[in-house]
Scaffold this active site. Structure first.
Site, short mmCIF file in Angstrom:
data_model
loop_
_atom_site.label_atom_id
_atom_site.label_comp_id
_atom_site.label_asym_id
_atom_site.label_seq_id
_atom_site.Cartn_x
_atom_site.Cartn_y
_atom_site.Cartn_z
N SER A 9 -9.11 33.01 58.59
CA SER A 9 -9.61 33.21 59.94
C SER A 9 -8.94 32.15 60.81
CB SER A 9 -11.13 33.04 59.95
OG SER A 9 -11.63 33.35 61.23
N GLU A 10 -8.25 32.59 61.87
CA GLU A 10 -7.32 31.68 62.53
C GLU A 10 -7.98 30.53 63.30
OE1 GLU A 10 -7.45 34.95 63.12
OE2 GLU A 10 -7.26 35.44 65.25
N ASN A 11 -9.30 30.61 63.51
CA ASN A 11 -9.96 29.45 64.12
C ASN A 11 -9.99 28.25 63.17
OD1 ASN A 11 -11.69 31.40 62.87
ND2 ASN A 11 -13.46 30.25 63.53
N SER A 29 -4.15 25.64 61.12
CA SER A 29 -4.33 27.06 60.88
C SER A 29 -3.10 27.86 61.29
CB SER A 29 -5.56 27.54 61.65
OG SER A 29 -5.75 28.91 61.44
#
Lengths: 209, 233
Positions: free
Chosen positions: A46-48, A88
């Site tokens: 999840s890119e957060n 990330s």
């Protein structure tokens, strides 16, 4: 019979191979996680700033500090790790993610993708989509074959602002699965009883044999 | 800056910093890991013409969203404006300047700003409107665009635990943009859920060393807000 959304997710899930690190976009792509075949172990990013995303929580598991890129509550797994957003995107930009599944407004036969704005109508922003399509090894698009007004979405050229140029490898729609090749779009698999003529009539892009 | 970093509350911690026209770098993703006490103090100070660098702008009526409603923000640098009607409306009306920066590019621009790197090349945005007006370069046959680093006057940061020397530990996905934003501001003010004394944190578990932190205080929190509570079906 065109595929249902569930069937589209299930076909897309076949692209997830054992050992893959994957990033699933907001909306229908998120649901692909529910169809990962048994025995296939996939780690979701999840890119957060989270690697190893678990399912949505039960009511008593909700934690405001555990959210996905769509800002939905999720759960962690024993193998989960957290990191900051610059790390990330180093993972993403650095080519360490095997597959990204995203939605689309338009895809061109050259693999261009438009999915972040409709001038004058809808401005949401690109979020992490431009970074994902530029950095991830393989990009799969999950979308309806035609817009609500019937317009084709698989085009010769995109008319909306691009998210990335020549970035899409595969498109799965309700009518079939398509590979974007150097000379055009090839039907990899058609939905049951959907003929090539129907696909051609509902597609603007060059369909090659 | 004094060696004493600890302040009692947001009001004390912001003394002498707030003025019109500041460029503020804000941690947080959506409303997860946002410096809500500091944001409230900025709102109450009524300073205006702010440039805010933040992935999102909170939501309507909460977080940075409150500074949009009071029209204290002149310009946003963000990757995403969805889920915030005020943001979308002020932008479409021309009341708010907006620079879109892709999420990873935004994080890296701030990381670079804090690391003394003035610019970098990236594939992100090549062939899109993001590349307009930017220098491009072909390296080993691949086209890249040059993105400039971001630095700010003030970083506003939220952490889980912090000690009196400013060492920080974040909690789970609330880390997000906080470390890169903390590094790129001239002055970095941090609010923590738990302020602890020096020696209480394991040095091997520090996420952000205190060198990046100028002022720290323990915030007051009621319940943590969630943008979308999504439960298993």
């Amino acid at each position: 019979m065109p595929w249902t959304r569930e069937e589209m997710c299930s076909i897309a899930a076949m692209e997830l191979k054992d050992g893959y690190y994957c990033n699933l976009g907001i909306g229908m792509p998120t649901k692909v996680a529910n169809y990962i075949p048994e025995g296939v172990n996939v780690t979701l990013q999840s890119e957060n700033g989270m690697l190893g995303m678990g399912p949505f929580p039960k009511k008593n598991q909700v934690d405001a500090d555990i959210i996905n890129a769509g800002k939905q509550t999720i759960t962690e797994l024993p193998e989960t790790s957290y990191f900051d957003s610059s790390d990330s995107f180093a993972m993403i930009r650095g080519g360490h993610i095997d597959l990204s599944i995203l939605g689309a407004l338009q895809v061109s036969e050259e693999g261009d993708l438009a999915n972040w704005m409709i001038p004058g109508k809808m401005v949401k922003g690109m979020g992490g989509a431009m970074d994902l399509v530029a950095g991830v090894k393989k990009v799969l698009i999950l979308m309806e074959h035609n817009a609500k007004d019937g317009q084709p979405k698989l085009l010769k050229k995109c008319t909306l602002p691009l998210t990335g140029k020549s970035v899409v490898n595969t498109v799965i729609t309700d009518l079939g699965k398509f590979d974007i090749l150097p000379n055009g779009v090839k039907i990899n698999q058609a939905a049951p009883n959907v003929g090539i003529e129907e696909i051609r009539s509902r597609t603007e892009a060059t369909i090659i044999d | 800056m004094s060696s004493k970093k600890v302040y009692q509350n947001a009001h004390e911690a912001m003394q002498g910093i707030l003025r019109d026209g500041l460029t503020i770098l804000s941690g947080g993703f959506g409303i997860c890991g946002i410096a809500e006490n500091i944001t409230e103090e900025i709102k109450n100070s009524k300073i205006k013409d702010l440039t805010v660098v933040s992935n999102n702008c909170g939501i309507d009526g909460y977080g940075l969203g409150t500074l949009l409603q009071t029209r204290q923000i002149k310009k946003m640098i963000s990757s995403y404006v969805g889920e915030n009607k005020t943001f979308e409306e002020q932008y479409l009306n021309g009341d708010l300047e907006l620079e879109f920066s892709p999420q990873g590019t935004l994080a890296e621009r701030c990381r670079a700003g804090g690391a003394g790197i003035p610019a970098f090349y990236t594939k992100t945005g090549v062939g899109t409107v993001i590349a307009d007006g930017k220098e491009t370069k072909v390296i080993d046959g691949v086209e890249y665009i040059m993105e400039k680093a971001i630095k700010g006057d003030l970083s506003i940061i939220k952490a889980w635990k912090g000690d009196h020397s400013g060492n920080l530990i974040f909690r789970k996905a609330a880390r997000n943009f906080n470390p890169p934003m903390a590094k790129a501001g001239n002055i970095c003010v941090v609010e923590v859920e738990h302020l602890v004394k020096i020696g209480d944190l394991d040095p091997d578990h520090i996420h952000l060393p205190g060198i990046y932190v100028d002022r720290i205080f323990e915030g007051t929190y009621t319940e943590k807000k969630i943008e979308f509570v999504t439960l298993t079906e």
